[in-house]
Design an enzyme around this catalytic site. Structure first.
Site, mmCIF file in Angstrom:
data_model
loop_
_atom_site.group_PDB
_atom_site.id
_atom_site.type_symbol
_atom_site.label_atom_id
_atom_site.label_comp_id
_atom_site.label_asym_id
_atom_site.label_seq_id
_atom_site.Cartn_x
_atom_site.Cartn_y
_atom_site.Cartn_z
ATOM 1 N N SER A 55 11.971 48.942 -42.428
ATOM 2 C CA SER A 55 10.660 49.266 -43.022
ATOM 3 C C SER A 55 10.694 50.636 -43.684
ATOM 4 C CB SER A 55 9.561 49.272 -41.953
ATOM 5 O OG SER A 55 9.430 48.002 -41.385
ATOM 6 N N GLU A 69 3.151 42.792 -46.074
ATOM 7 C CA GLU A 69 3.703 42.252 -47.329
ATOM 8 C C GLU A 69 3.215 40.820 -47.560
ATOM 9 O OE1 GLU A 69 5.328 44.179 -49.212
ATOM 10 O OE2 GLU A 69 5.826 45.778 -47.803
HETATM 11 P P1 FAD Z 1 -6.734 40.315 -42.899
HETATM 12 O O1 FAD Z 1 -6.574 40.344 -44.376
HETATM 13 O O2 FAD Z 1 -8.042 40.713 -42.304
HETATM 14 O O3 FAD Z 1 -6.375 38.844 -42.385
HETATM 15 C C1 FAD Z 1 -6.802 38.329 -41.110
HETATM 16 C C2 FAD Z 1 -6.305 36.887 -41.012
HETATM 17 O O4 FAD Z 1 -6.929 36.122 -42.039
HETATM 18 C C3 FAD Z 1 -4.799 36.741 -41.263
HETATM 19 O O5 FAD Z 1 -4.282 35.737 -40.427
HETATM 20 C C4 FAD Z 1 -4.731 36.287 -42.705
HETATM 21 O O6 FAD Z 1 -3.560 35.551 -42.991
HETATM 22 C C5 FAD Z 1 -5.952 35.406 -42.774
HETATM 23 N N1 FAD Z 1 -6.432 35.203 -44.143
HETATM 24 C C6 FAD Z 1 -6.616 36.135 -45.103
HETATM 25 N N2 FAD Z 1 -7.066 35.565 -46.231
HETATM 26 C C7 FAD Z 1 -7.149 34.241 -45.964
HETATM 27 C C8 FAD Z 1 -7.556 33.101 -46.728
HETATM 28 N N3 FAD Z 1 -7.937 33.220 -48.006
HETATM 29 N N4 FAD Z 1 -7.540 31.892 -46.137
HETATM 30 C C9 FAD Z 1 -7.135 31.760 -44.844
HETATM 31 N N5 FAD Z 1 -6.748 32.775 -44.068
HETATM 32 C C10 FAD Z 1 -6.748 34.007 -44.634
HETATM 33 N N6 FAD Z 1 -0.212 48.197 -45.990
HETATM 34 C C11 FAD Z 1 0.048 49.085 -46.989
HETATM 35 O O7 FAD Z 1 -0.689 49.153 -47.979
HETATM 36 N N7 FAD Z 1 1.117 49.921 -46.914
HETATM 37 C C12 FAD Z 1 1.971 49.923 -45.859
HETATM 38 O O8 FAD Z 1 2.932 50.698 -45.831
HETATM 39 C C13 FAD Z 1 1.716 49.014 -44.776
HETATM 40 N N8 FAD Z 1 2.489 49.024 -43.654
HETATM 41 C C14 FAD Z 1 2.139 48.249 -42.575
HETATM 42 C C15 FAD Z 1 2.823 48.389 -41.363
HETATM 43 C C16 FAD Z 1 2.453 47.653 -40.254
HETATM 44 C C17 FAD Z 1 3.164 47.841 -38.945
HETATM 45 C C18 FAD Z 1 1.404 46.704 -40.347
HETATM 46 C C19 FAD Z 1 1.024 45.859 -39.165
HETATM 47 C C20 FAD Z 1 0.718 46.556 -41.539
HETATM 48 C C21 FAD Z 1 1.056 47.334 -42.662
HETATM 49 N N9 FAD Z 1 0.322 47.271 -43.853
HETATM 50 C C22 FAD Z 1 0.589 48.141 -44.889
HETATM 51 C C23 FAD Z 1 -0.864 46.430 -43.931
HETATM 52 C C24 FAD Z 1 -0.599 44.953 -44.145
HETATM 53 O O9 FAD Z 1 -0.114 44.744 -45.445
HETATM 54 C C25 FAD Z 1 -1.892 44.186 -43.839
HETATM 55 O O10 FAD Z 1 -2.076 44.256 -42.434
HETATM 56 C C26 FAD Z 1 -1.864 42.752 -44.314
HETATM 57 O O11 FAD Z 1 -1.966 42.682 -45.712
HETATM 58 C C27 FAD Z 1 -2.987 41.907 -43.697
HETATM 59 O O12 FAD Z 1 -4.207 42.549 -43.809
HETATM 60 P P2 FAD Z 1 -5.166 42.672 -42.529
HETATM 61 O O13 FAD Z 1 -4.373 43.143 -41.368
HETATM 62 O O14 FAD Z 1 -6.352 43.441 -42.961
HETATM 63 O O15 FAD Z 1 -5.564 41.162 -42.210
#
Ligand code: FAD
Length: 388
Positions: A95, A367
């Protein structure tokens, strides 16, 4: 005499001698420099990131698939192989390299001004400067179009306010590539992290990617000159293109974690005796090992194939989604299955399996979650978008 997975699938026949050499160099570095310490770093939730970044820079893996500005300019496949070997040791180390090279450096390289490239890329390639990439917000992860971070013009300057969440390398970064809403849509900004109003508190109590720094980015009246904007990125295409680069590395990386779990489980099964003979001699164990080997082999083949398409220059986001969805999903299933072979020993940090399994929970989410990649592939095949 047992065979290796590489022999079983004749994987090396698909690589060039140069790619095999790069892979060996990274594998050796990971084995000597990272593997002896990784369980301790994971347990403590701390890594010597600055030191490691400089060593990874000397190894040549930071932004290695980019051209110029002291970057190595290797093939995409070679970059993938480096990710595979690093993630075979720990997803957190991969990462660090992915965010540095594919998200922060790629964004500056692809969307930045000549001045921004000259200022940041050579020191980032050397690991002297660490980068992060701020897209996700507390209320907008899968749907970044809804982001609330705003940049408004004040004379020639930009004033940024907002909060980013889950940002890898955030608290240790020297430079942050941050995406914000503006009057002209989503734009990217290159922010030196010592700019007044910028702070990056670390997120604690993680049970996954503990050997990686994850932070919040808080922007309170961060004032930037006009030259801080990424001039060539306009709209969501900017961050999404950069994310595609990092996803490509994950296609390879996840299968490295799976390989490490499977090799560990095979070794363990050969020496652990149950009911008077080694576990590896039982049909049920061999069925597990054979099924997992098929998925690790197929995962490699898919990664190598996508690497060749990317090297040709015409890979599509949907193709990268197939690799990310498949290889991470299979890797996590393999990590869990391997844990059953190690049984009680499998829950400790003495073996890498539970660490990989926990790490892969994050890899499944960042991602683009698995669901988002299913929707991407579903849209490509049906012509019907089901995101909203
Ligand atoms: P949400 O978007 O709230 O999703 C919740 C659930 O809903 C998930 O199961 C998702 O699949 C589902 N879902 C979403 N949309 C739909 C749909 N249309 N239909 C059905 N289901 C759906 N981000 C950065 O910008 N930069 C980074 O460097 C970075 N590093 C990270 C490092 C770690 C350890 C982690 C855990 C995350 C990191 N992220 C980073 C963030 C990561 O990209 C997000 O967590 C990810 O995009 C999901 O967003 P969320 O957690 O808000 O989940």
């Amino acid at each position: 005499m047992s065979q290796s997975l590489t022999q079983l699938f004749d994987l090396d026949s698909l690589l060039t001698p140069e790619e095999i050499e790069i892979r060996s160099t990274v594998r050796k570095f990971a084995a000597e420099r990272i593997r002896p310490h990784i369980a301790e770093w994971f347990e403590e939730g701390r890594i010597p990131a600055r030191e490691l970044a400089v060593e990874l820079g000397s190894l040549g893996v930071l932004g290695m698939h980019l051209d110029g500005y002291d970057c190595a300019g290797t093939s995409a496949t070679a970059y993938g192989l480096a990710c595979l070997e690093l993630e075979a040791v720990d997803s957190g180390i991969r990462s660090l390299v992915s965010v540095q090279g594919s998200l922060a450096m790629f964004s500056i390289h692809h969307w930045g001004s000549e001045e921004q490239k000259q200022q940041w890329l050579p020191s980032m390639a050397a690991g002297r400067a660490i980068g992060c990439f701020g897209l996700t917000e507390p209320d907008h992860g899968s749907d970044p179009a809804g982001m609330r971070t705003r940049a408004v013009r004040e004379g020639d300057d930009w004033l940024l306010n907002g909060t980013k969440m889950w940002i890898t390398n955030g608290s240790i970064a020297d430079v942050a590539v941050v995406w914000a809403q503006t009057e002209e849509g989503i734009r990217g900004f290159v922010i030196p992290t010592d700019t007044p109003g910028f702070s990056a508190p670390e997120i604690g109590a993680k049970m996954s990617l503990r050997a990686s720094v994850t932070s919040e980015l808080v922007l309170e009246d961060v004032r930037l000159p006009a030259a801080a904007i990424l001039p060539h990125a306009q709209g969501l295409r900017g961050p999404l293109t950069s994310l595609g680069e990092a996803r490509f590395g994950i296609v390879f990386g996840a299968i490295g974690a799976a390989r490490d779990c499977l090799e560990t489980a095979i070794d363990y099964a050969q020496t652990r005796e149950v009911f008077g003979k080694p576990l590896a001699g039982y049909q049920l164990t061999q069925a597990k090992i054979a099924d997992m080997a098929l998925e690790v082999g197929k995962g490699h083949l898919l990664a190598y194939h996508l690497g060749r398409i990317k090297d040709r220059g015409d890979i599509t986001p949907e193709q990268v989604s197939t690799g990310k969805l498949n290889n991470v999903r299979e890797a996590i299933a393999i990590a869990r299955e391997c844990r059953t072979i190690l049984a009680a020993n499998g829950i400790t940090l003495e073996y890498p399996v539970i660490r990989h399994a926990n790490n892969l929970e994050s890899v499944l989410t960042y991602e683009g979650t698995s669901e988002v990649h299913q929707l991407t592939i579903g849209k490509a095949l049906t012509g019907s978008a089901a995101f909203r």
